[in-house]
Design a protein around this motif. Structure first.
Motif, mmCIF file in Angstrom:
data_model
loop_
_atom_site.group_PDB
_atom_site.id
_atom_site.type_symbol
_atom_site.label_atom_id
_atom_site.label_comp_id
_atom_site.label_asym_id
_atom_site.label_seq_id
_atom_site.Cartn_x
_atom_site.Cartn_y
_atom_site.Cartn_z
ATOM 1 N N HIS A 146 35.156 14.415 4.188
ATOM 2 C CA HIS A 146 34.964 13.172 4.943
ATOM 3 C C HIS A 146 35.855 12.082 4.358
ATOM 4 O O HIS A 146 36.053 12.026 3.147
ATOM 5 N N ALA A 147 36.336 11.203 5.220
ATOM 6 C CA ALA A 147 37.059 10.031 4.734
ATOM 7 C C ALA A 147 36.033 9.083 4.111
ATOM 8 O O ALA A 147 35.035 8.747 4.738
ATOM 9 N N LEU A 148 36.268 8.703 2.845
ATOM 10 C CA LEU A 148 35.359 7.804 2.131
ATOM 11 C C LEU A 148 36.151 6.644 1.537
ATOM 12 O O LEU A 148 37.356 6.755 1.303
ATOM 13 N N ASN A 149 35.459 5.572 1.260
ATOM 14 C CA ASN A 149 36.048 4.429 0.577
ATOM 15 C C ASN A 149 36.555 4.903 -0.786
ATOM 16 O O ASN A 149 35.762 5.356 -1.616
ATOM 17 N N PRO A 150 37.853 4.821 -1.070
ATOM 18 C CA PRO A 150 38.361 5.294 -2.362
ATOM 19 C C PRO A 150 37.751 4.544 -3.549
ATOM 20 O O PRO A 150 37.621 5.095 -4.634
ATOM 21 N N GLU A 151 37.351 3.303 -3.349
ATOM 22 C CA GLU A 151 36.768 2.523 -4.445
ATOM 23 C C GLU A 151 35.405 3.070 -4.865
ATOM 24 O O GLU A 151 34.996 2.906 -6.011
ATOM 25 N N ALA A 152 34.714 3.750 -3.953
ATOM 26 C CA ALA A 152 33.406 4.320 -4.281
ATOM 27 C C ALA A 152 33.527 5.330 -5.420
ATOM 28 O O ALA A 152 32.712 5.330 -6.354
ATOM 29 N N LEU A 153 34.538 6.172 -5.361
ATOM 30 C CA LEU A 153 34.724 7.175 -6.409
ATOM 31 C C LEU A 153 35.143 6.523 -7.728
ATOM 32 O O LEU A 153 34.677 6.916 -8.795
ATOM 33 N N ILE A 154 35.999 5.526 -7.654
ATOM 34 C CA ILE A 154 36.414 4.814 -8.869
ATOM 35 C C ILE A 154 35.207 4.145 -9.509
ATOM 36 O O ILE A 154 34.991 4.235 -10.727
ATOM 37 N N TYR A 155 34.386 3.485 -8.694
ATOM 38 C CA TYR A 155 33.195 2.793 -9.199
ATOM 39 C C TYR A 155 32.250 3.761 -9.909
ATOM 40 O O TYR A 155 31.801 3.498 -11.029
ATOM 41 N N VAL A 156 31.934 4.886 -9.280
ATOM 42 C CA VAL A 156 30.966 5.809 -9.884
ATOM 43 C C VAL A 156 31.538 6.441 -11.152
ATOM 44 O O VAL A 156 30.798 6.738 -12.096
ATOM 45 N N ASN A 157 32.845 6.606 -11.234
ATOM 46 C CA ASN A 157 33.463 7.112 -12.457
ATOM 47 C C ASN A 157 33.275 6.106 -13.594
ATOM 48 O O ASN A 157 32.926 6.470 -14.715
ATOM 49 N N ARG A 158 33.504 4.828 -13.322
ATOM 50 C CA ARG A 158 33.292 3.797 -14.339
ATOM 51 C C ARG A 158 31.815 3.667 -14.698
ATOM 52 O O ARG A 158 31.468 3.357 -15.824
ATOM 53 N N LEU A 159 30.959 3.908 -13.713
ATOM 54 C CA LEU A 159 29.533 3.739 -13.943
ATOM 55 C C LEU A 159 29.009 4.700 -15.010
ATOM 56 O O LEU A 159 28.177 4.317 -15.835
ATOM 57 N N SER A 160 29.502 5.908 -15.036
ATOM 58 C CA SER A 160 29.050 6.832 -16.085
ATOM 59 C C SER A 160 29.535 6.357 -17.454
ATOM 60 O O SER A 160 28.815 6.487 -18.450
ATOM 61 N N ASP A 161 30.731 5.773 -17.509
ATOM 62 C CA ASP A 161 31.203 5.198 -18.777
ATOM 63 C C ASP A 161 30.326 4.025 -19.197
ATOM 64 O O ASP A 161 29.984 3.876 -20.373
ATOM 65 N N PHE A 162 29.939 3.198 -18.231
ATOM 66 C CA PHE A 162 29.070 2.058 -18.508
ATOM 67 C C PHE A 162 27.738 2.528 -19.094
ATOM 68 O O PHE A 162 27.269 2.001 -20.105
#
Length: 186
Positions: A146-162
């Motif tokens: 599915h086409a998804l907001n590319p920022e969603a994946l970037i955000y969740v990647n940073r979230l695990s680091d947070f």
């Protein structure tokens, strides 16, 4: 504003669920699996928050908990949609990065891998981190279909680091990280 007069609607009884635009998709599909994993991550973060004392880290994690609902809404809204759609933004990711940098500045450098434990709040934050990683994998799977907001994946990647650095901060004043000792039980 969301207003729910009835909790059950019977519209999902045949195994489909509605997206934000009104279209229906299978509950077994990768997109709904990703939304479900984000919901589970949000629940895990809620447990961690319930164990945390008031602090800047608790405040930051509470903001993230609300943003996980934003992320779920983003995933459930077909991309690209319209400018009115609720989307995860680069500013939200930048705020996470600033929080990660602030936490890292007060932590000792890692000299070993750490085990997910320590205080109950830290251990719960590690569970949230692992659950967020699973949500990230589900989002990657959904993005292949599915086409998804590319920022969603970037955000969740940073979230695990947070969540990782917050877990470390929660242990810092309680004896520090629980260090992995390779082969310790041999």
């Amino acid at each position: 504003m969301v207003k729910l007069n009835r909790i059950y609607t019977r519209t999902g009884d045949a195994g489909t669920t509605g997206l934000v635009d009104g279209s229906r998709v299978s509950k077994a599909g990768s997109l709904i699996a990703a939304v479900g994993e984000v919901d589970e991550a949000n629940s895990a973060l809620g447990i961690a928050l319930s164990l945390m004392e008031p602090s800047e880290w608790r405040d930051a994690a509470a903001i993230v908990q609300n943003e996980l609902f934003d992320l779920g809404a983003d995933l459930a809204t077909p991309w690209p949609g319209s400018e009115r759609d609720l989307r995860v933004t680069p500013a939200q990711t930048a705020r996470l990065e600033a929080a990660i940098d602030a936490a890292t500045a007060v932590l000792d450098p890692l000299t070993s891998f750490i085990l997910p434990g320590g205080t109950p709040a830290s251990a719960a934050m590690h569970v949230a981190r692992a659950t967020i990683r699973r949500a990230e994998r589900a989002i990657v799977t959904a993005a292949a279909e599915h086409a998804l907001n590319p920022e969603a994946l970037i955000y969740v990647n940073r979230l695990s680091d947070f969540t990782f650095v917050v877990a470390r901060c929660l242990n810092q004043n309680a004896g520090g990280d629980v260090l992995w000792v390779p082969g310790a039980s041999r």
